[in-house]
Motif scaffolding. Sequence first.
Motif, mmCIF file in Angstrom:
data_model
loop_
_atom_site.group_PDB
_atom_site.id
_atom_site.type_symbol
_atom_site.label_atom_id
_atom_site.label_comp_id
_atom_site.label_asym_id
_atom_site.label_seq_id
_atom_site.Cartn_x
_atom_site.Cartn_y
_atom_site.Cartn_z
ATOM 1 N N LEU A 33 -12.104 9.366 2.091
ATOM 2 C CA LEU A 33 -10.760 8.831 1.856
ATOM 3 C C LEU A 33 -10.483 7.634 2.752
ATOM 4 O O LEU A 33 -9.940 6.625 2.298
ATOM 5 C CB LEU A 33 -9.712 9.919 2.092
ATOM 6 N N GLU A 34 -10.862 7.727 4.019
ATOM 7 C CA GLU A 34 -10.639 6.619 4.947
ATOM 8 C C GLU A 34 -11.455 5.393 4.545
ATOM 9 O O GLU A 34 -10.932 4.277 4.479
ATOM 10 C CB GLU A 34 -10.999 7.041 6.368
ATOM 11 N N TRP A 80 -10.532 -0.249 -0.887
ATOM 12 C CA TRP A 80 -9.623 -0.706 -1.943
ATOM 13 C C TRP A 80 -8.770 -1.864 -1.482
ATOM 14 O O TRP A 80 -8.475 -2.770 -2.274
ATOM 15 C CB TRP A 80 -8.766 0.442 -2.487
ATOM 16 N N GLU A 81 -8.374 -1.872 -0.224
ATOM 17 C CA GLU A 81 -7.612 -3.024 0.264
ATOM 18 C C GLU A 81 -8.461 -4.293 0.176
ATOM 19 O O GLU A 81 -7.984 -5.344 -0.247
ATOM 20 C CB GLU A 81 -7.110 -2.759 1.677
ATOM 21 N N ASN A 98 -12.783 4.624 1.591
ATOM 22 C CA ASN A 98 -12.362 4.069 0.310
ATOM 23 C C ASN A 98 -10.977 3.435 0.395
ATOM 24 O O ASN A 98 -10.700 2.457 -0.307
ATOM 25 C CB ASN A 98 -12.418 5.134 -0.781
ATOM 26 N N SER A 99 -10.107 3.947 1.262
ATOM 27 C CA SER A 99 -8.801 3.315 1.450
ATOM 28 C C SER A 99 -8.970 1.890 1.952
ATOM 29 O O SER A 99 -8.363 0.952 1.424
ATOM 30 C CB SER A 99 -7.947 4.115 2.438
ATOM 31 N N ARG A 100 -9.810 1.729 2.962
ATOM 32 C CA ARG A 100 -10.094 0.372 3.464
ATOM 33 C C ARG A 100 -10.793 -0.450 2.390
ATOM 34 O O ARG A 100 -10.516 -1.638 2.214
ATOM 35 C CB ARG A 100 -10.961 0.443 4.722
ATOM 36 N N SER A 153 -0.055 5.689 -0.141
ATOM 37 C CA SER A 153 -1.114 6.681 -0.224
ATOM 38 C C SER A 153 -0.493 8.048 -0.418
ATOM 39 O O SER A 153 0.458 8.406 0.262
ATOM 40 C CB SER A 153 -1.960 6.665 1.052
ATOM 41 N N THR A 176 0.825 -1.192 0.000
ATOM 42 C CA THR A 176 0.000 0.000 0.000
ATOM 43 C C THR A 176 0.860 1.241 0.000
ATOM 44 O O THR A 176 1.946 1.273 0.545
ATOM 45 C CB THR A 176 -0.931 0.039 1.216
ATOM 46 N N ARG A 185 -3.250 2.166 -4.316
ATOM 47 C CA ARG A 185 -3.002 0.850 -3.734
ATOM 48 C C ARG A 185 -2.543 -0.066 -4.857
ATOM 49 O O ARG A 185 -2.920 0.120 -6.020
ATOM 50 C CB ARG A 185 -4.272 0.260 -3.105
ATOM 51 N N ILE A 189 -6.140 8.211 -3.595
ATOM 52 C CA ILE A 189 -5.750 6.966 -2.935
ATOM 53 C C ILE A 189 -5.016 6.141 -3.975
ATOM 54 O O ILE A 189 -5.447 6.069 -5.130
ATOM 55 C CB ILE A 189 -6.994 6.181 -2.457
#
Length: 152
Positions: free
Chosen positions: A131-132, A138-139, A134-136, A6, A4, A15, A13
């Motif tokens: 952002l938070e 995408w993982e 969508n970050s999770r 960022s 990852t 990844r 974001i």
Amino acid sequence: MIMTSSDVSTDRIEREILIMAPIERVYQLVSEPGWFIGDGDPSKRTITREGDVFVVSYPPYGRFPVLPVRADAPHYVSFRGGDDPETPLDDGNSTLVEFFLSEHEDGTMLRVVESGFAAMYATAERRAAALEDNSRGWEMQLAIAKRDAERP
């Protein structure tokens, strides 16, 4: 293995993940509009086409518009995604989701870049939350792409 990174900005974001599958198989998966919406169980997702836009219905979370933007098989595909299927997608009310694929040893490096949060969300609080989330997300979605593409 998920690697990852960022951008330090509040607009994007990034990844990436190494998938042990041919680039063509990974491209076939990620070039499907809306594949990245949901929890990995496609039986819960309904995709309909309304003109150029695909609308992904995913109860109980709602309906999400996805507009294909550009494709260069098997190395690149991009979509615009938003929150309201009744509003035409543009730079100010959607994010741009880009998938970059490259051959890597015995597999495919898949990188996703989602940008446009600054224009889409007016308040810093809403932007930070998106952002938070969508970050999770995408993982999770990259892990699902790995699982699905690596299946025989």
